[in-house]
Write a protein that holds these residues in place. Structure first.
Motif, PDB file in Angstrom:
ATOM      1  N   ARG A  68       1.084  -1.650   0.177  1.00  0.00           N
ATOM      2  CA  ARG A  68       0.143   0.295  -0.030  1.00  0.00           C
ATOM      3  C   ARG A  68       0.559   1.032  -0.029  1.00  0.00           C
ATOM      4  O   ARG A  68       1.828   1.210   0.477  1.00  0.00           O
ATOM      5  N   ASP A  73      -2.727   0.695  -3.493  1.00  0.00           N
ATOM      6  CA  ASP A  73      -2.595  -0.817  -3.627  1.00  0.00           C
ATOM      7  C   ASP A  73      -1.925  -1.770  -4.637  1.00  0.00           C
ATOM      8  O   ASP A  73      -2.457  -1.744  -5.702  1.00  0.00           O
ATOM      9  N   GLU A 133      -5.873  -1.857  -6.171  1.00  0.00           N
ATOM     10  CA  GLU A 133      -7.715  -0.908  -5.794  1.00  0.00           C
ATOM     11  C   GLU A 133      -6.360   0.495  -5.405  1.00  0.00           C
ATOM     12  O   GLU A 133      -5.846   0.461  -4.499  1.00  0.00           O
TER      13      GLU A 133
END
Ligand SMILES: Nc1ncnc2c1ncn2[C@@H]1O[C@H](COP(=O)(O)OP(=O)(O)O)[C@@H](O)[C@H]1O
Ligand SMILES: [Mg+2]
Length: 356
Positions: free
Chosen positions: A226, A297, A315
């Motif tokens: 992330r 991410d 995403e």
């Protein structure tokens, strides 16, 4: 320029600390105060919409939206109010439609053709197309089908065909047995493909109903990465490793994944990829100003031709990104707000352009 910022939150939900506020909102207020700016937290409720709107128009130079849409019964009224505030020249951090576009699962599909998204990605908005296309898609290998709502791995399914293709043309018939693993808790269900497809009809319902269909990336076992963004800058990296169990592919905390927090200098390659792609992300997702704080991410993949590492977009989140593990970021956030508001005050779009 009004040197006042309103932070919108919603009551309830698991993201709240003492007194019902998000624990990382007060540090933003303190950091803004240190720079001579005032701010306040307002809990949004549909019932108070008119009053909140008038107050914000009168007082605020900008708002920061920190509402998890899941915490509102229906987010329509909230988004409508934010749109009106932006029209009235309150700076939207972010604009509600940027929040919707970035956070939607089809952001991945919209970025097809860039080096962070494989070609083999589809998005379905109606049941008939999903039903006719998904079996074909399984011909390419194990898939991940994701619903648009939620953020806890619910309705995110790894789908693997257990029998060989049953149709003459090499495609999978609806009676093919599939192994379905849900990212919420890594639980496994085996059923005919047709049953899985019928089960997914719920994900296509209503506004924002959609299913993203992308290849399953087996290097998820090495973790989801992330990238925490402050507008166009990478400020933090979180490495989320799924639980060490046979079917585990979920990077959510609830499913037992382990998180390690790292500084961007440990990920120079990834930071380079993000910097290179940030303007195309902005363009493809509606050309709004970049959100103040947002996350991208990634999951590792291997380039089939060169054998090199590749980062694939999983995403984006832009509606309620928390940083309670790194409260020191509130200083950078406040600096960024002051900087962008000062720039906004210089370029006032209400002024007429010079004509000769
Ligand atoms: N293409 C993929 N390949 C492998 N694992 C994936 C893939 N997409 C998602 N996952 C796993 O599923 C989890 C949930 O998916 P995600 O897209 O993040 O949805 P959510 O909004 O529920 O967080 C991710 O954290 C990751 O562990
Ligand atoms: Mg996620």
């Amino acid at each position: 320029m009004k040197q006042h910022v309103i932070i919108f939150e919603a009551r309830g939900g698991s993201d709240k600390g003492a007194y019902g506020y998000r624990p990382d909102s007060k540090p933003i207020i303190d950091a803004l105060a240190n720079r001579g700016w005032s701010s306040e937290i307002i809990f949004y409720r549909d019932e108070d919409r008119g009053e909140i709107y008038c107050h914000a128009c009168e007082k605020a130079g900008a708002y920061i939206s920190r509402v998890n849409p899941g915490n509102l019964r229906d987010e329509t009224g909230y988004f409508q109010m934010l749109r009106e505030l932006v029209k009235r020249r309150v700076v939207g951090l972010p604009h509600p439609d940027a929040m919707i576009n970035y956070g939607a699962k089809n952001a991945v599909e919209k970025l097809k053709g860039t080096d962070i998204v494989p070609q083999d990605v589809n998005c379905y908005y109606d049941f008939e197309t999903f039903k006719s296309s998904f079996p074909e898609s399984l011909m390419h290998g194990v898939r991940v089908a994701k619903q648009n709502r939620g953020s806890t791995g619910e309705g995110v399914w790894r789908v693997e065909a257990l029998d060989g293709p049953t149709n003459g043309d090499g495609s999978y018939g609806l009676e093919t047995q599939v192994k379905c693993t849900e990212a919420k808790d890594n639980h496994v269900e085996i059923m005919p493909l047709g049953d899985f497809i019928d089960y997914c009809v719920q994900y296509l319902d209503g506004e924002g109903g959609m299913i993203l269909d992308m290849p399953f990336l087996e290097r998820i076992t090495e973790g989801e990465i992330r990238v925490f963004m402050l507008r166009n800058k990478v400020v933090n990296v979180v490495h989320k490793k799924p639980a060490d169990a046979p079917d585990a592919f979920s990077a959510t905390l609830f499913s037992g994944a382990k998180y390690t927090y790292e500084t961007p200098d440990k990920w120079p390659g990834l930071v380079g990829i993000v910097s290179k792609n940030v303007s195309v992300i902005q363009q493809r997702l509606g050309n709004y100003d970049l959100p103040l704080i947002w996350t991208i991410d990634f999951i590792l993949d291997t380039d089939k031709e060169t054998g090199a590492d590749k980062y694939v977009l999983g995403e984006i989140n832009a509606s309620c990104v928390g940083f309670s593990t790194h409260l020191e970021l509130s200083d950078d956030i406040a600096d960024e707000i002051v900087r962008l508001m000062e720039a906004e005050a210089v370029v006032n779009p209400n002024w007429m352009a010079f004509t000769s």
